[in-house]
Design a protein around this motif. Structure first.
Motif, PDB file in Angstrom:
ATOM      1  N   HIS A   1       0.844  -1.193   0.000  1.00  0.00           N
ATOM      2  CA  HIS A   1       0.000   0.000   0.000  1.00  0.00           C
ATOM      3  C   HIS A   1       0.873   1.234   0.000  1.00  0.00           C
ATOM      4  O   HIS A   1       2.031   1.204   0.416  1.00  0.00           O
ATOM      5  N   GLY A   2       0.324   2.310  -0.507  1.00  0.00           N
ATOM      6  CA  GLY A   2       1.047   3.572  -0.574  1.00  0.00           C
ATOM      7  C   GLY A   2       0.397   4.490  -1.592  1.00  0.00           C
ATOM      8  O   GLY A   2      -0.731   4.255  -2.029  1.00  0.00           O
ATOM      9  N   ARG A   3       1.130   5.522  -1.992  1.00  0.00           N
ATOM     10  CA  ARG A   3       0.651   6.457  -3.014  1.00  0.00           C
ATOM     11  C   ARG A   3       1.414   6.169  -4.299  1.00  0.00           C
ATOM     12  O   ARG A   3       2.626   6.387  -4.361  1.00  0.00           O
ATOM     13  N   PHE A   4       0.698   5.657  -5.297  1.00  0.00           N
ATOM     14  CA  PHE A   4       1.317   5.241  -6.548  1.00  0.00           C
ATOM     15  C   PHE A   4       0.622   5.898  -7.737  1.00  0.00           C
ATOM     16  O   PHE A   4      -0.522   6.333  -7.641  1.00  0.00           O
ATOM     17  N   LEU A   5       1.317   5.927  -8.873  1.00  0.00           N
ATOM     18  CA  LEU A   5       0.736   6.457 -10.107  1.00  0.00           C
ATOM     19  C   LEU A   5      -0.119   5.419 -10.820  1.00  0.00           C
ATOM     20  O   LEU A   5      -1.241   5.697 -11.214  1.00  0.00           O
ATOM     21  N   ARG A   6       0.442   4.220 -11.025  1.00  0.00           N
ATOM     22  CA  ARG A   6      -0.180   3.260 -11.922  1.00  0.00           C
ATOM     23  C   ARG A   6      -0.609   1.967 -11.249  1.00  0.00           C
ATOM     24  O   ARG A   6      -1.669   1.445 -11.526  1.00  0.00           O
ATOM     25  N   LEU A   7       0.215   1.416 -10.384  1.00  0.00           N
ATOM     26  CA  LEU A   7      -0.121   0.104  -9.821  1.00  0.00           C
ATOM     27  C   LEU A   7       0.419  -0.063  -8.421  1.00  0.00           C
ATOM     28  O   LEU A   7       1.385   0.583  -8.030  1.00  0.00           O
ATOM     29  N   ALA A   8      -0.229  -0.960  -7.686  1.00  0.00           N
ATOM     30  CA  ALA A   8       0.222  -1.396  -6.364  1.00  0.00           C
ATOM     31  C   ALA A   8       0.523  -2.880  -6.464  1.00  0.00           C
ATOM     32  O   ALA A   8      -0.250  -3.637  -7.037  1.00  0.00           O
ATOM     33  N   GLY A   9       1.614  -3.299  -5.900  1.00  0.00           N
ATOM     34  CA  GLY A   9       1.995  -4.701  -5.970  1.00  0.00           C
ATOM     35  C   GLY A   9       3.199  -4.865  -6.872  1.00  0.00           C
ATOM     36  O   GLY A   9       3.849  -3.894  -7.218  1.00  0.00           O
TER      37      GLY A   9
END
Length: 130
Positions: free
Chosen positions: A93-101
């Protein structure tokens, strides 16, 4: 006269080498649609929701999941979680642009619970792949 011709040849050769290197690194027609999957194995399920989707892969008892955002303009809170029955969830988890994982767990023949979220909206699969 001779030094100007040599400089042009050297500059042209350097440009050709640079172009060849970039072509090798990026590849022809490379883009998001052509990119190889992040997780190993066969894609077995896609769980779509209003702000994105969670894609699930499986290979030799391992389950891997990635959450993709529909809007990739700015960073947003995202998460993905995979839990094999009887185990704790593995989460990114976090703050991402395109994808998590990707997140990957060994499930064997156990059921798994997948969760994915983008900007406060998401999906929860319940126990699947039992």
């Amino acid at each position: 006269m001779e030094s100007g011709r040599i400089r042009r040849r050297v500059a042209g050769g350097a440009a050709a080498v640079t172009a060849a290197l970039l072509f090798t690194l990026v590849g022809p027609g490379a883009g998001a649609a052509d990119a190889a999957p992040i997780c190993p194995g066969q894609k077995i399920r896609t769980l779509a929701f209003a702000t994105g989707k969670v894609v699930l892969y499986k290979k030799r008892g391992f389950v891997c999941a990635v959450t993709y955002a529909k809007n990739t303009r700015n960073r947003k809170p995202m998460s993905v979680s995979v839990r094999a029955r009887g185990s704790r969830p593995v989460r990114d988890h976090g703050r991402f642009l395109r994808l998590a994982g990707p997140v990957k767990v060994h499930a064997g023949h156990r059921c798994v619970w997948i969760k994915g979220e983008v900007s406060g909206r998401g999906v929860s699969s319940g126990w699947i792949l039992c």
